[in-house]
Scaffold this motif. Structure first.
Motif, PDB file in Angstrom:
ATOM      1  N   UNK A 238       0.747  -1.087   0.000  1.00 51.65           N
ATOM      2  CA  UNK A 238      -0.110   0.027   0.187  1.00 51.65           C
ATOM      3  C   UNK A 238       0.735   1.054   0.061  1.00 51.65           C
ATOM      4  N   UNK A 239       2.156   1.309   0.655  1.00 48.15           N
ATOM      5  CA  UNK A 239       2.809   2.254   0.895  1.00 48.15           C
ATOM      6  C   UNK A 239       3.634   2.422  -0.522  1.00 48.15           C
ATOM      7  N   UNK A 240       3.818   1.731  -1.091  1.00 48.72           N
ATOM      8  CA  UNK A 240       4.553   2.023  -2.336  1.00 48.72           C
ATOM      9  C   UNK A 240       3.867   1.922  -3.658  1.00 48.72           C
ATOM     10  N   UNK A 241       2.424   2.101  -3.453  1.00 48.21           N
ATOM     11  CA  UNK A 241       1.489   2.086  -4.670  1.00 48.21           C
ATOM     12  C   UNK A 241       1.297   1.041  -5.240  1.00 48.21           C
ATOM     13  N   UNK A 242       1.699  -0.113  -4.551  1.00 51.49           N
ATOM     14  CA  UNK A 242       1.607  -1.577  -5.383  1.00 51.49           C
ATOM     15  C   UNK A 242       2.905  -2.258  -5.799  1.00 51.49           C
ATOM     16  N   UNK A 243       3.894  -1.274  -5.834  1.00 55.68           N
ATOM     17  CA  UNK A 243       5.104  -1.551  -6.592  1.00 55.68           C
ATOM     18  C   UNK A 243       6.048  -2.735  -6.132  1.00 55.68           C
ATOM     19  N   UNK A 244       6.106  -2.731  -4.843  1.00 57.14           N
ATOM     20  CA  UNK A 244       6.683  -3.829  -4.041  1.00 57.14           C
ATOM     21  C   UNK A 244       6.480  -3.727  -2.527  1.00 57.14           C
ATOM     22  N   UNK A 245       6.935  -4.669  -1.731  1.00 58.18           N
ATOM     23  CA  UNK A 245       7.009  -4.421  -0.482  1.00 58.18           C
ATOM     24  C   UNK A 245       8.091  -5.212   0.212  1.00 58.18           C
TER      25      UNK A 245
ATOM     26  N   UNK B 119      11.888  -9.124  -0.258  1.00 59.53           N
ATOM     27  CA  UNK B 119      11.620  -8.038  -1.136  1.00 59.53           C
ATOM     28  C   UNK B 119      10.439  -8.889  -2.128  1.00 59.53           C
ATOM     29  N   UNK B 120       9.312  -8.343  -2.237  1.00 60.71           N
ATOM     30  CA  UNK B 120       8.239  -8.829  -3.494  1.00 60.71           C
ATOM     31  C   UNK B 120       7.890  -7.828  -4.270  1.00 60.71           C
ATOM     32  N   UNK B 121       7.954  -8.193  -5.383  1.00 58.29           N
ATOM     33  CA  UNK B 121       7.133  -7.452  -6.456  1.00 58.29           C
ATOM     34  C   UNK B 121       6.341  -8.048  -7.283  1.00 58.29           C
ATOM     35  N   UNK B 122       5.125  -7.652  -7.694  1.00 61.31           N
ATOM     36  CA  UNK B 122       4.576  -6.405  -7.248  1.00 61.31           C
ATOM     37  C   UNK B 122       4.044  -6.485  -5.558  1.00 61.31           C
ATOM     38  N   UNK B 123       3.981  -5.406  -4.956  1.00 61.06           N
ATOM     39  CA  UNK B 123       3.698  -5.341  -3.635  1.00 61.06           C
ATOM     40  C   UNK B 123       2.454  -5.771  -3.125  1.00 61.06           C
ATOM     41  N   UNK B 124       2.438  -6.173  -1.708  1.00 59.72           N
ATOM     42  CA  UNK B 124       1.076  -6.568  -1.050  1.00 59.72           C
ATOM     43  C   UNK B 124       1.432  -7.960  -0.497  1.00 59.72           C
ATOM     44  N   UNK B 125       2.489  -8.478  -0.528  1.00 59.54           N
ATOM     45  CA  UNK B 125       2.726  -9.782   0.061  1.00 59.54           C
ATOM     46  C   UNK B 125       2.601  -9.588   1.353  1.00 59.54           C
ATOM     47  N   UNK B 126       2.982  -8.556   1.883  1.00 62.35           N
ATOM     48  CA  UNK B 126       2.675  -8.283   3.614  1.00 62.35           C
ATOM     49  C   UNK B 126       1.339  -8.539   3.981  1.00 62.35           C
ATOM     50  N   UNK B 127       0.270  -8.584   3.059  1.00 61.68           N
ATOM     51  CA  UNK B 127      -1.029  -9.020   3.561  1.00 61.68           C
ATOM     52  C   UNK B 127      -1.116 -10.284   3.906  1.00 61.68           C
ATOM     53  N   UNK B 128      -0.397 -11.276   3.260  1.00 59.46           N
ATOM     54  CA  UNK B 128      -0.499 -12.584   3.653  1.00 59.46           C
ATOM     55  C   UNK B 128       0.153 -12.842   4.993  1.00 59.46           C
ATOM     56  N   UNK B 129       1.128 -11.960   5.405  1.00 59.52           N
ATOM     57  CA  UNK B 129       1.725 -11.970   6.744  1.00 59.52           C
ATOM     58  C   UNK B 129       0.603 -11.611   7.829  1.00 59.52           C
TER      59      UNK B 129
END
Length: 136
Positions: free
Chosen positions: A15-22, A95-105
């Motif tokens: 969310x903070x990276x506009x979906x680019x990575x986490x 580091x994940x791209x695209x972003x949003x992997x933090x949601x599974x955690x």
């Protein structure tokens, strides 16, 4: 097999990276506890930069030891996992791209508050976030 949630610190959410990575920092205790089952992603690139200790990376059927300063990136479709088989804590940036992997955690952490989470439940929760657990 019972899974435990890896202690994690979200440094940059999708969310903070506009979906680019986490970017998430994981701390893995010795002995392999908290390691995810072998899995792959359809769209996600899953990268690891080891900050401290030695991380064991599973790439398909191979195991590779990666020490501090090592970097590994798994393209979509590559079966992989990771674990700490050493006798010291491991710190790793994921580091994940695209972003949003933090949601599974977050989803896994929430599930583990109520009960112990099985590997099957990890697979069910994670499947909502582009993670396919590979049966062994």
């Amino acid at each position: 097999m019972i899974a435990t949630v890896i202690p994690s610190l979200v440094l940059a959410s999708g969310e903070a990276t506009g979906g680019a990575f986490s970017v998430v920092e994981h701390r893995l205790a010795p002995g392999g506890a908290g390691s995810p089952p072998p899995h792959r992603h359809k769209q996600l690139c899953d990268a690891f930069y080891i900050l401290e200790g030695t991380l064991t990376l599973r790439i398909g059927d191979r195991l590779v030891s990666a020490g501090a300063g090592a970097f590994a990136c798994f393209s979509p479709g590559v079966v992989h996992s990771f674990a700490n088989h050493s006798n010291k804590e491991v710190r790793v940036l994921n580091i994940n791209a695209p972003g949003g992997w933090d949601r599974v955690l977050r989803a896994l952490a929430t599930a583990s508050l109520a009960e112990t989470v099985t590997s099957q439940e990890v697979g069910e929760i994670s499947s909502n976030f582009d993670m396919e657990v590979i049966a062994e």
